[in-house]
Design an enzyme around this catalytic site. Structure first.
Site, short mmCIF file in Angstrom:
data_model
loop_
_atom_site.label_atom_id
_atom_site.label_comp_id
_atom_site.label_asym_id
_atom_site.label_seq_id
_atom_site.Cartn_x
_atom_site.Cartn_y
_atom_site.Cartn_z
CB CYS A 35 -0.89 0.05 1.25
SG CYS A 35 -1.98 -1.36 1.48
CB CYS A 39 -3.39 2.57 2.54
SG CYS A 39 -4.69 1.35 2.19
CB CYS A 66 -3.59 -1.64 -1.66
SG CYS A 66 -5.10 -1.15 -0.80
CB CYS A 69 -4.12 3.24 -1.00
SG CYS A 69 -2.88 1.91 -1.10
#
Length: 504
Positions: A35, A39, A66, A69
């Protein structure tokens, strides 16, 4: 990670500090996902995370991006920037798709090094191989095009270098754990209706490619537009209150690029009109450099604010960027044309050059924009520049020599230091021109034309050094961000004057 320690990264992760967005990525070993530091997911335990300098490195180590994000939309990673000039150039070429159709050996040949040395540079500074970086980059930009553009899936598969739609769907499903169509948000083009405003021609139309490019905050977009507006070349560029537009020539195809900066979220809405849309990867890379979208402004300004001369300037405008250029050759021409004259005079000379030697564009492409021509190719200027009216013959001859060098195969792709050394041997190219070419034409964050009259005037008005020598000495404390210091000084002038006006 260079200046970032794991402890600092974890602290930034816990506080979701936006200043670190794009500077590192957090991989969670229990989920296999990585991430951005911003995030919104629950912060993982310290012993379950690994930190990587780039999204490509995280992917090469087996982690998936991810979906919340969206690491592919983060501002560009500075992991390789400034570490090694050859590597920085290699990363730029890979970003533009050099390994989509070519090999690592061919890339190394373009860089003037062996493929073995190129692999060593990549491994030492990024932790991945060139091929791993290219594969991860291909996956990341494909997802960005799916979510942030209005391109069809077939077009995205082709542009992102997958070869076929079937391979595209299979590869992305394996990498992200879901079908590409599940993420489709697809930007909808704005089609103006009713009364036409002066801005209408610069809004997305039905057949335009639209893509959003994020910037690391803060982002002083109004200052960038003001900068470009004052220097727009007639017939080539148009700059309004909310847009910068220009003609381009990509992969042998003409086009119109329209950039609409915004501050919330910070970034640029990129619109590409015409056949040049097939070069969207290179176009987006150039726009990122033109608007300096990947600059780590919080880190840069934190350093510069320690100096009493710059501290009030940084406080007034923390999001100030160093404007880049669209093309090295074009900027070199601007530099020569603008020597020792005002911005207005330089624009007039450049406009005449574009009208006389640039290829005209189809009115269907540029209707109601005021943009009429492409920038002239180096070969045309090399042949015609000595006859250019409105400038001293010595400067026209310098322009012809510069154009002749850029007309040589591979010259524009030389590394920055070599290119500057080659140009320095030409009559009429002095230290100021070379420093300015380095600052904007090559994007060197530490370039500093200390003899510039505007910089000296600004420094003196702020109680700083008043001569080029003393300013050079004082500027040592601004390294490695002297180009940003110069931009702050230029911006501080209420009424810009002197040579800083000519091409900056």
């Amino acid at each position: 990670m260079d200046t970032l320690t794991d402890d600092l990264c974890y602290q930034a992760l816990k506080t979701r500090d936006a200043r670190f967005d794009g500077r590192f990525y957090t991989a969670v070993v229990t989920t296999g996902i990585f991430c951005r530091p911003i995030c919104p997911a629950v912060t993982p335990r310290r012993d379950n995370v690994r930190f990587y300098p780039s999204a490509e490195t995280a992917m090469a180590n087996g982690f998936r991006p991810c979906l919340r994000c969206r690491p592919e939309a983060a501002p560009g990673s500075p992991a390789a920037a400034g570490v090694h000039t050859t590597l920085a150039r290699a990363v730029r070429l890979v970003e533009e798709g050099a390994l989509d159709t070519g090999s690592v050996s061919e890339l190394a040949e373009r860089l003037g090094i062996t493929d073995r040395y190129l692999r060593q540079l990549y491994q030492r500074h990024t932790g991945v191989s060139p091929s791993q970086h290219a594969r991860a980059r291909r996956l990341l930009r494909a997802r960005q095009l799916i979510v942030d553009s209005n391109l069809s899936m077939t077009d995205i598969a082709d542009i992102a270098g997958f070869g076929s739609l079937r391979r595209f769907n299979q590869t992305l499903k394996e990498a992200y754990g879901g079908a590409p169509t599940a993420w489709r948000r697809g930007l909808k083009p704005h089609v103006s209706a009713g009364a036409q405003s002066p801005d209408s021609s610069f809004l997305p139309a039905k057949d335009d490619l639209v893509l959003f490019l994020q910037a690391r905050p803060p982002f002083a977009s109004d200052e960038l537009l003001s900068f470009f507006r004052a220097r727009a070349i007639p017939g080539l560029e148009s700059v309004g209150e909310q847009y910068y537009a220009r003609s381009v020539f990509m992969r042998g195809q003409p086009g119109l690029v329209i950039c609409r900066p915004q501050t919330s979220p910070p970034g640029v809405q990129l619109i590409v009109r015409g056949p040049a849309r097939q070069g969207i990867l290179e176009v987006s890379a150039r726009v990122r450099r033109l608007f300096d979208l990947d600059a780590d402004l919080p880190g840069i300004t934190a350093d510069l604010a320690n100096d009493p001369i710059l501290q009030p300037l940084v406080r007034q405008n923390p999001g100030l960027r160093v404007p880049g250029c669209w093309d090295r050759f074009e900027f070199a021409v601007r530099a020569v044309l603008g020597q020792q004259i005002s911005i207005t005079a330089a624009r007039t000379l450049a406009g005449r050059l574009v009208a006389r030697l640039g290829n005209p564009l189809s009115p269907d492409l540029t209707a109601d924009t005021g943009i009429t021509h492409q920038f002239p190719p180096a070969e045309a200027i090399a042949r015609q520049a000595p006859e250019n009216p409105g400038m001293p013959r010595s400067r026209a001859e310098t322009l012809a020599q510069v154009a002749a060098r850029f007309a040589e195969p591979g010259f524009a792709e030389l590394d920055g230091n070599t290119l500057l050394e080659q140009l320095a041997s030409l009559r009429g190219i002095g230290p100021w021109t070379l420093n300015y070419l380095s600052l904007r034409g090559l994007g060197d964050p530490d370039a500093f034309p200390a003899s510039d009259l505007g910089l000296l005037k600004a420094s003196a008005s702020l109680g700083g050094p008043t001569t080029a020598g003393t300013l050079t000495g004082h500027a040592e404390r601004w390294r490695p961000w002297r180009a940003y210091a110069a931009q702050y000084l230029w911006t501080s002038l209420a009424t810009p004057s002197g040579r800083e006006e000519t091409i900056s």
